[in-house]
Design a protein around this motif. Structure first.
Motif, short mmCIF file in Angstrom:
data_model
loop_
_atom_site.label_atom_id
_atom_site.label_comp_id
_atom_site.label_asym_id
_atom_site.label_seq_id
_atom_site.Cartn_x
_atom_site.Cartn_y
_atom_site.Cartn_z
N ALA A 217 0.84 -1.19 0.00
CA ALA A 217 0.00 0.00 0.00
C ALA A 217 0.88 1.24 0.00
O ALA A 217 1.98 1.24 0.54
N ARG A 218 0.37 2.29 -0.61
CA ARG A 218 1.07 3.58 -0.56
C ARG A 218 0.49 4.37 0.61
O ARG A 218 -0.56 4.99 0.51
N LEU A 219 1.20 4.32 1.73
CA LEU A 219 0.72 4.94 2.97
C LEU A 219 1.52 6.19 3.34
O LEU A 219 1.13 6.92 4.25
N ASP A 220 2.63 6.42 2.64
CA ASP A 220 3.52 7.53 2.96
C ASP A 220 3.44 8.60 1.87
O ASP A 220 3.48 8.28 0.68
N TYR A 221 3.35 9.86 2.30
CA TYR A 221 3.04 10.95 1.38
C TYR A 221 3.91 12.17 1.64
O TYR A 221 4.48 12.33 2.71
N GLN A 222 3.93 13.02 0.63
CA GLN A 222 4.31 14.42 0.80
C GLN A 222 3.16 15.24 0.22
O GLN A 222 2.91 15.22 -0.98
N ILE A 223 2.44 15.92 1.12
CA ILE A 223 1.30 16.74 0.74
C ILE A 223 1.74 18.20 0.79
O ILE A 223 2.24 18.67 1.81
N THR A 224 1.55 18.92 -0.31
CA THR A 224 2.05 20.29 -0.39
C THR A 224 0.92 21.29 -0.60
O THR A 224 -0.16 20.94 -1.08
N THR A 225 1.19 22.54 -0.28
CA THR A 225 0.28 23.60 -0.65
C THR A 225 0.32 23.80 -2.17
O THR A 225 1.29 23.43 -2.84
#
Length: 257
Positions: A217-225
């Motif tokens: 699963a893809r559980l790790d992220y980089q969420i940006t403005t």
């Protein structure tokens, strides 16, 4: 600017497996670590402080919980820890480094796999975190939130997704939370902005078998403005090294700190 996020599942065992030797070769500007399972006073040796990096930690009060860290080659203007609610602050789940042009945080959302109570706690945490994301939109700077969200957003992000629709991490309400964050609120899933490929996972539940079969699963992220959308230049998951059941997520931005 290169930003790496990685869930160590214990920083000491990750170091035993060569994580820090690998890290210094990546030419990363900021490295965000989660789930340290150790406290800062236990990590004062050279082993955990590679040359060229400043290290900042936020410990959990209870040793059974997370603990997060940020390693950076650039001295930050400020460090912020916690989000002002007990589940985050007591469990050591958020640290942020502020630079001239951007803030980068290392964070982890609790898992809901253990029990219904754990899942209820996870949903409560997500609601608090969403409120923080809303407040963040009012600030006049850019942000990168890097870490383990424990949610596979879409079917492409989870192997055998059809049979996992009632499993924590792929529940309707969790995916709706992601839809709101990267939809209505305008945040950007940096990895998916530049990498649309299938079977791109960061975690495998049964270490050897699942890793070999690439069932994860893809559980790790980089969420940006939103302002950072056009600056995302490359993204990859490093499956060539096994430091934990998670893999490092590496994203390059056309941004100078």
């Amino acid at each position: 600017m290169r930003v790496i996020t990685f869930n160590t599942q214990g920083i000491e065992q990750a170091a035993d497996k060569g994580f820090f030797d690998w890290m210094v070769k990546q030419d990363a500007d900021v490295v965000c670590l989660q789930n340290l399972k150790a406290r800062e006073y236990q990590l004062d040796g050279d082993r955990y402080h590679p040359d060229g990096y400043h290290a900042y930690f936020f410990d959990a009060f209870d040793e059974g919980f997370s603990g997060v860290a940020i390693y950076t080659r650039h001295l930050p203007k400020a460090i912020m820890t916690g989000l002002g609610f007990e589940q985050c602050d007591y469990q050591g789940r958020f640290i942020q480094a502020d630079f001239d042009k951007v803030s980068v945080s290392s964070l982890t959302v609790p898992s809901g796999l253990k029990s219904e109570e754990a899942q209820a706690g996870k949903l409560e945490y997500l609601e608090h975190f969403k409120n923080h994301l809303k407040k963040t939109l009012r600030k006049r700077r850019d942000f990168i939130f890097a870490g383990t969200l424990n949610i596979a957003h879409k079917p492409i992000d989870l192997s055998n997704w059809y049979v996992n629709q009632k499993v924590s991490g792929f529940l309707i309400e969790e995916r709706a939370w992601m839809d709101e964050v990267v939809g209505e609120m305008g945040y950007v899933d940096a990895f998916r902005e530049v990498n649309k490929a299938e079977r791109q996972y960061t975690w495998w539940p049964d270490y050897n078998r699942a890793w070999t079969l690439n069932e994860g699963a893809r559980l790790d992220y980089q969420i940006t403005t939103a302002n950072l959308r056009k600056s995302i230049k490359g993204a990859k998951i490093d499956r060539d090294h096994r430091f934990s059941e998670h893999c490092p997520l590496i994203i390059d931005y056309a941004v100078d700190l």
